[in-house]
Design a protein around this motif. Structure first.
Motif, mmCIF file in Angstrom:
data_model
loop_
_atom_site.group_PDB
_atom_site.id
_atom_site.type_symbol
_atom_site.label_atom_id
_atom_site.label_comp_id
_atom_site.label_asym_id
_atom_site.label_seq_id
_atom_site.Cartn_x
_atom_site.Cartn_y
_atom_site.Cartn_z
ATOM 1 N N ALA A 369 0.721 -1.128 -0.105
ATOM 2 C CA ALA A 369 0.044 -0.137 0.012
ATOM 3 C C ALA A 369 0.834 1.276 0.144
ATOM 4 O O ALA A 369 1.849 1.212 0.497
ATOM 5 C CB ALA A 369 -0.842 0.007 1.217
ATOM 6 N N ASN A 370 0.561 2.025 -0.863
ATOM 7 C CA ASN A 370 1.110 3.405 -0.947
ATOM 8 C C ASN A 370 0.239 4.675 -0.318
ATOM 9 O O ASN A 370 -0.911 4.758 -0.968
ATOM 10 C CB ASN A 370 1.720 4.023 -2.352
ATOM 11 C CG ASN A 370 2.729 4.851 -2.215
ATOM 12 O OD1 ASN A 370 2.296 5.988 -2.350
ATOM 13 N ND2 ASN A 370 4.058 4.600 -2.096
ATOM 14 N N LEU A 371 0.553 5.424 0.751
ATOM 15 C CA LEU A 371 -0.448 6.223 1.096
ATOM 16 C C LEU A 371 0.099 7.762 1.290
ATOM 17 O O LEU A 371 1.400 7.893 1.115
ATOM 18 C CB LEU A 371 -0.818 5.668 2.762
ATOM 19 C CG LEU A 371 -1.170 4.346 2.714
ATOM 20 C CD1 LEU A 371 -1.265 3.950 4.265
ATOM 21 C CD2 LEU A 371 -2.449 4.015 2.148
ATOM 22 N N SER A 372 -0.519 8.698 1.568
ATOM 23 C CA SER A 372 -0.053 10.044 2.016
ATOM 24 C C SER A 372 -0.909 10.719 2.994
ATOM 25 O O SER A 372 -2.189 10.330 3.129
ATOM 26 C CB SER A 372 -0.454 10.770 0.468
ATOM 27 O OG SER A 372 -1.584 10.651 -0.024
ATOM 28 N N LEU A 373 -0.235 11.390 3.826
ATOM 29 C CA LEU A 373 -1.056 12.034 5.097
ATOM 30 C C LEU A 373 -1.016 13.377 5.058
ATOM 31 O O LEU A 373 0.315 14.003 4.969
ATOM 32 C CB LEU A 373 -0.286 11.283 6.196
ATOM 33 C CG LEU A 373 -0.700 11.846 7.724
ATOM 34 C CD1 LEU A 373 -2.136 11.697 7.910
ATOM 35 C CD2 LEU A 373 0.011 11.477 8.880
ATOM 36 N N SER A 374 -1.912 14.225 5.440
ATOM 37 C CA SER A 374 -1.832 15.645 5.557
ATOM 38 C C SER A 374 -2.430 15.793 6.892
ATOM 39 O O SER A 374 -3.538 15.293 7.279
ATOM 40 C CB SER A 374 -2.742 16.333 4.541
ATOM 41 O OG SER A 374 -2.824 17.570 4.743
ATOM 42 N N VAL A 375 -1.627 16.636 7.721
ATOM 43 C CA VAL A 375 -2.198 17.193 9.048
ATOM 44 C C VAL A 375 -2.101 18.837 8.958
ATOM 45 O O VAL A 375 -1.254 19.541 8.523
ATOM 46 C CB VAL A 375 -1.319 16.857 10.162
ATOM 47 C CG1 VAL A 375 -1.730 17.348 11.507
ATOM 48 C CG2 VAL A 375 -0.865 15.034 10.077
ATOM 49 N N THR A 376 -3.296 19.415 9.307
ATOM 50 C CA THR A 376 -3.386 20.905 9.239
ATOM 51 C C THR A 376 -4.178 21.172 10.350
ATOM 52 O O THR A 376 -4.816 20.540 11.117
ATOM 53 C CB THR A 376 -4.348 21.082 7.836
ATOM 54 O OG1 THR A 376 -5.815 20.414 8.025
ATOM 55 C CG2 THR A 376 -3.728 20.723 6.481
ATOM 56 N N ALA A 377 -4.006 22.616 10.390
ATOM 57 C CA ALA A 377 -4.473 23.249 11.638
ATOM 58 C C ALA A 377 -6.244 23.212 11.328
ATOM 59 O O ALA A 377 -6.435 23.731 10.211
ATOM 60 C CB ALA A 377 -4.162 24.784 11.843
ATOM 61 N N ALA A 378 -6.797 22.575 12.219
ATOM 62 C CA ALA A 378 -8.285 22.378 11.853
ATOM 63 C C ALA A 378 -9.283 23.322 11.484
ATOM 64 O O ALA A 378 -9.902 23.485 10.643
ATOM 65 C CB ALA A 378 -9.031 21.403 12.713
ATOM 66 N N GLY A 379 -9.060 24.578 12.126
ATOM 67 C CA GLY A 379 -9.729 25.701 12.084
ATOM 68 C C GLY A 379 -9.390 26.487 10.851
ATOM 69 O O GLY A 379 -10.015 27.637 10.803
ATOM 70 N N THR A 380 -8.759 26.027 10.113
ATOM 71 C CA THR A 380 -8.102 26.788 8.806
ATOM 72 C C THR A 380 -8.767 26.251 7.612
ATOM 73 O O THR A 380 -8.729 26.891 6.418
ATOM 74 C CB THR A 380 -6.822 27.061 8.618
ATOM 75 O OG1 THR A 380 -6.245 25.768 8.580
ATOM 76 C CG2 THR A 380 -6.161 27.829 9.948
ATOM 77 N N ASN A 381 -9.563 25.276 7.713
ATOM 78 C CA ASN A 381 -9.754 24.417 6.281
ATOM 79 C C ASN A 381 -11.375 23.883 6.538
ATOM 80 O O ASN A 381 -11.930 23.834 7.363
ATOM 81 C CB ASN A 381 -8.675 23.640 5.671
ATOM 82 C CG ASN A 381 -8.535 22.447 6.939
ATOM 83 O OD1 ASN A 381 -9.188 22.194 7.762
ATOM 84 N ND2 ASN A 381 -7.426 21.737 6.453
ATOM 85 N N ASP A 382 -11.746 23.268 5.512
ATOM 86 C CA ASP A 382 -12.921 22.489 5.199
ATOM 87 C C ASP A 382 -12.889 21.022 5.345
ATOM 88 O O ASP A 382 -11.755 20.493 4.822
ATOM 89 C CB ASP A 382 -13.865 22.940 4.014
ATOM 90 C CG ASP A 382 -13.817 24.378 4.343
ATOM 91 O OD1 ASP A 382 -13.946 25.085 5.276
ATOM 92 O OD2 ASP A 382 -13.758 25.205 2.878
ATOM 93 N N VAL A 383 -13.933 20.384 5.646
ATOM 94 C CA VAL A 383 -13.803 18.775 5.247
ATOM 95 C C VAL A 383 -13.646 18.644 3.944
ATOM 96 O O VAL A 383 -14.623 19.170 3.336
ATOM 97 C CB VAL A 383 -15.197 18.104 5.952
ATOM 98 C CG1 VAL A 383 -15.288 16.751 5.747
ATOM 99 C CG2 VAL A 383 -15.023 18.435 7.615
ATOM 100 N N PRO A 384 -12.987 17.629 3.190
ATOM 101 C CA PRO A 384 -13.095 17.214 1.890
ATOM 102 C C PRO A 384 -14.257 16.870 1.502
ATOM 103 O O PRO A 384 -14.991 16.126 1.961
ATOM 104 C CB PRO A 384 -11.786 16.213 1.922
ATOM 105 C CG PRO A 384 -11.091 16.175 3.055
ATOM 106 C CD PRO A 384 -12.144 16.806 4.152
ATOM 107 N N ASP A 385 -14.807 17.674 0.373
ATOM 108 C CA ASP A 385 -15.927 17.236 -0.362
ATOM 109 C C ASP A 385 -16.021 16.230 -1.289
ATOM 110 O O ASP A 385 -16.797 15.756 -2.115
ATOM 111 C CB ASP A 385 -16.791 18.368 -0.697
ATOM 112 C CG ASP A 385 -16.085 19.154 -1.936
ATOM 113 O OD1 ASP A 385 -14.961 18.527 -2.607
ATOM 114 O OD2 ASP A 385 -16.697 20.329 -2.247
ATOM 115 N N ASN A 386 -14.576 15.829 -1.520
ATOM 116 C CA ASN A 386 -14.360 14.914 -2.860
ATOM 117 C C ASN A 386 -13.132 13.916 -2.180
ATOM 118 O O ASN A 386 -12.005 14.710 -1.814
ATOM 119 C CB ASN A 386 -14.210 15.386 -4.120
ATOM 120 C CG ASN A 386 -13.945 14.172 -5.099
ATOM 121 O OD1 ASN A 386 -14.387 13.092 -5.056
ATOM 122 N ND2 ASN A 386 -13.441 14.552 -6.266
ATOM 123 N N THR A 387 -13.009 12.712 -2.167
ATOM 124 C CA THR A 387 -11.977 11.753 -1.657
ATOM 125 C C THR A 387 -11.617 10.879 -2.848
ATOM 126 O O THR A 387 -12.052 10.838 -3.863
ATOM 127 C CB THR A 387 -12.520 11.249 -0.411
ATOM 128 O OG1 THR A 387 -13.224 10.168 -0.889
ATOM 129 C CG2 THR A 387 -13.268 11.861 0.504
#
Length: 810
Positions: A369-387
């Protein structure tokens, strides 16, 4: 729903048509089409969904063909457009196996409200551009303090779409509808259907994202009109499609399990519309066929074995006796077999200033499996509407716009299944068009399969017309910005052209040239370029001014403004360039930072600093050096041969070799001058960038990356090539990729001028797991102001199974 319909006497069994079955025209046509024109889909995970001018957008691309990782393309393109639809820039990155990662830095003075990314491969350009992956990012102005912008009122339009495409007279028909505004966003409507006399015969109301459906029996020769009202209260009138007196249609009942369907015809139809065939296909493969005899009846009923099928879009087509398609219906099969079983768990959570956080990714499977991870400041962005799931299984196969496609995979509720079926009813355009498939021959494709990396190609003008003995080869010396150098000797063909394939060149490279026997060649008579696709800057794209969600906008503006004040320190890079380490990096870490990129960077089974071999005159080759230095790495006579025979195995699997991250055959390794090598890395199996028979795969025996000296490591200059005053051309390569850096505040006391205000706390595009390593702990540190994090983990395994995990930590 249709009580008068008779039940089909022949049971349809959902089995894949095997090779022993006698091929018919439809089977052969689809098989030929799939072989010569396989579709490729792309999904791109970005580190964030809001940015400010001057910030870097990080991305990871995943390619799928059918239900498996795509091996079609080796180069991935993203064109970046401003809010006027004008091309700002293009990025191109190499595809390793079925993945590609890169970055794009927004212009410092960009003043647009959003940026539009259009993502594709060259092969995908053979087909409708509506299947390209598209993403729009809100660009937050640090000077702007207002919240929501005012948008002009949008006019609402509605489409009425009969199920399977035909509105039959005197039969019960299902009509779906979809209401949107000019921005393509859904609108709520309700109304009634009136006949020619003004009598109401049906009513309707949108039930989800502007979509809905209703049923009624239209009369022969009657015209129908929909009178409806939009949310602001405006009245509208829309004509329904024409009622057909002769025809066939297909009606599929609602449900989440096996689906009952009805095929019906009007009373008077030609004989060829009485002997029908139902064909179900998915991803270009016929799953089942059934003959339908309507010679003595007007309808027939049976059920579809949905539970036995793989997840994805099932295309149902009714053919007449002459093999011509009459009507179609698409269904989405959602059996959860697409899910990759992996999790991410929190080991240590700290939302304090520069607090240390630890998460663990756990692959609960034995596949690669090949994966990617993003960690962001939660208050600055939106829940992804496309995955990755909603794109590669749903949106990537439909040309119409789908609003918030991730919603359809967020729940198993019956209501969600019903809403997903409305998407199927209102998006009639799909990839497999039988009119194109049945053409003989199939339409020619403009672009061949992009099966190689960047090629250097050139041509000498007037070469073919030269008299006497002509030079047979051209010598090229390639010197990159980082001083990495390569020498090539390429044969010149009769027309004066020459080429070298699979070059791994980044940014710009000076190409010095010399042609023995041909002196004083005018610069204008020599052309040297790459073969990468280049978007036309004169072509503008149609873009929509979206009304963005303003949640978190104020916080992002604050972070962006404060970060802008620190630009003089960070100098168009990430935090890496404004962090001062009190502990000097080890020599191996320095070499890795200097030489390795992407999947080649980071930990390896073994890494060697070749500068320690300056006096090791007994080391004659790379093979000699590696012998005995890596456990389970077997070279030459250790496996019944000799080292000079270039036989190398790692843990009983074949090894893939790379020179400066470009794949090379083992036979070329023997020729590498050890004195010109700076760094060698040995990777445990499996390695995602492995090659076999010229095709990328997960290398079962790992990989060995060899890096030649550059910069201060290269005391010998450019292999003693004399380039002073020599003519050269400038060649563009792949877009240089920045390495994202997350500070390690625990390793040593670190000085950082000003606040740490990163909105993206971690971007890790290459996470490789398999049966040998199923768990991986990942560390990241908080900034100075954030109290909650959003983790988005996505990826794909070697079987094409997909993963999306979205977690809010606080």
């Amino acid at each position: 729903m249709i009580n008068s319909l008779k039940t089909l006497s022949v049971l349809i069994i959902a089995v894949v048509i095997n090779s022993k079955t006698e091929a018919q025209n439809i089977d052969a046509a689809l098989s030929t089409f799939r072989k010569n024109a396989p579709f490729e889909k792309a999904y791109v995970q970005f580190d964030n969904n809001r940015y400010a001018a001057g910030q870097t957008i990080w991305y990871k691309a995943y390619l799928l063909s059918g239900i498996e990782p795509s091996l079609i393309s080796k180069n991935f393109y993203i064109d970046w457009y401003n809010d006027k639809g004008q091309l700002i820039s293009s990025t191109v990155t190499p595809v390793i196996y079925s993945y590609s990662a890169g970055s794009y830095t927004l212009p410092e003075k960009y003043d647009g409200r959003f940026v539009h990314a259009i993502c594709y491969t060259k092969w995908m350009r053979n087909f409708d551009s509506s299947y390209f992956y598209r993403q729009t990012f809100q660009i937050v102005s640090t000077a702007s303090k207002e919240g929501k912008r005012d948008f002009e009122a949008n006019e609402t339009t509605v489409q009425f779409l009969p199920e399977s495409g035909t509105l039959l007279s005197n039969k019960l028909n299902v009509i779906a509808f979809k209401a949107v505004n000019k921005s393509g966003l859904p609108e709520t409507i309700d109304g009634i259907i009136k006949n020619g006399e003004g009598d109401s015969v049906a009513s309707f109301k949108s039930v989800h994202d502007g979509m809905g459906k209703f049923s009624f029996v239209p009369n022969t020769g009657e015209k129908y009109t929909a009178e409806w009202i939009d949310l602001p209260g405006n009245m509208h009138s829309t004509h329904l499609p024409v009622v057909e007196e002769n025809g066939v249609n297909l009606v599929v009942e609602s449900g989440s399990g096996n689906r009952k369907f009805h095929v019906q015809r009007t009373k008077a139809v030609p004989d060829q519309m009485k002997q029908l065939m139902l064909v179900g296909q998915m991803n270009g493969t016929i799953l089942f066929k059934a003959n339908l005899d309507l010679s003595d009846k007007e309808s027939i009923t049976s059920s579809l074995p949905i539970s036995k099928l793989l997840s994805g879009i099932l295309q149902l087509t009714i053919f007449d006796a002459n093999g011509q398609p009459l009507c179609e219906r698409i269904l989405f099969v959602k059996n959860d077999d697409y899910a990759l079983n992996a999790t991410i768990q929190v080991d240590t959570l700290s939302t304090t200033k520069r607090g240390k956080n630890v998460v663990e990714v756990d692959l609960k499977d034995t596949t690669y499996a090949n994966l990617s991870l993003s960690v962001t400041a939660a208050g600055t962005n939106d829940v992804p509407d496309n995955t990755i799931i909603s794109q590669l299984l749903l949106k990537g196969d439909l040309a119409g716009n789908i609003y918030q496609p991730a919603y359809y995979f967020a729940s198993k509720a019956d209501s969600v299944y019903g809403h997903l079926d409305l998407v199927m009813l209102t998006n009639g355009w799909r990839r497999y068009q039988w009119e194109e498939i049945l053409k003989d021959p199939i339409p020619a494709l403009k672009y061949p399969k992009d099966s190689g990396y960047l090629s250097i190609k050139g041509k000498i003008d007037g070469y073919a017309a030269k008299k006497g003995k002509k030079p047979e080869a051209i010598n090229l010396i390639l010197i990159a910005k980082d001083s990495t150098n390569t020498m090539l000797t390429l044969p010149i063909l009769e027309d004066g052209s020459f080429a070298s394939k699979n070059a791994m060149l980044f940014d710009t490279t000076k190409v010095y040239y010399k042609i023995n026997g041909l002196k004083n060649l005018p610069d204008r008579d020599l052309m040297i370029e790459n073969d990468l696709f280049k978007a036309d800057p004169q072509v503008t794209q149609s873009v929509i001014s979206y009304g963005f969600d303003t949640a978190g906008l104020g916080k992002f503006q604050y972070l962006a403004e404060e970060q802008r004040k620190l630009d003089s320190l960070k100098r168009r890079a990430t935090l890496k360039e404004v962090t001062v380490h009190t502990k000097e990096l080890t020599r191996i870490k320095q070499l890795d930072f200097k030489y390795a990129r992407g999947i080649f960077s980071g930990d390896a089974a073994k890494a060697f600093d070749m500068s320690t071999l300056q006096n090791a005159s007994h080391t004659e080759s790379i093979f000699d050096f590696l012998t005995g230095k890596v456990p389970e790495l077997e070279i030459g006579n250790n496996i019944g041969a000799t080292a000079t025979e270039n036989v190398v195995e790692f843990r009983k699997g074949a090894v893939t070799f790379y020179l400066n991250e470009t794949p090379i055959p083992a036979s070329e390794v023997q020729r590498i001058d050890v004195s010109n090598v700076a760094y060698i890395k040995v990777f445990n199996p499996p390695f995602v960038g492995g090659l076999k028979d010229n095709q990328w795969q997960t290398a079962s025996g790992g990989a060995i990356a060899i890096y030649t000296k550059k910069g201060v490591d290269n005391n010998s200059g450019t292999n003693n090539f004399e380039t002073s005053g020599a003519a050269f051309k400038t060649l563009s390569g792949y877009t240089p990729v920045k390495e994202f850096y997350s500070p390690n505040y625990a390793e040593a006391e670190q000085a950082y001028a000003g606040l740490d205000l990163r909105s993206t706390l971690l971007w890790k595009p290459w996470i490789s797991l398999d049966k040998h390593q199923q768990k991986l702990k990942i560390i990241f540190y908080n900034n100075d102001v954030t109290h909650s994090f959003r983790l988005v983990l996505e990826g794909m395994d070697s079987k094409g199974r997909l993963l999306h995990v979205n977690k809010l930590l606080k």
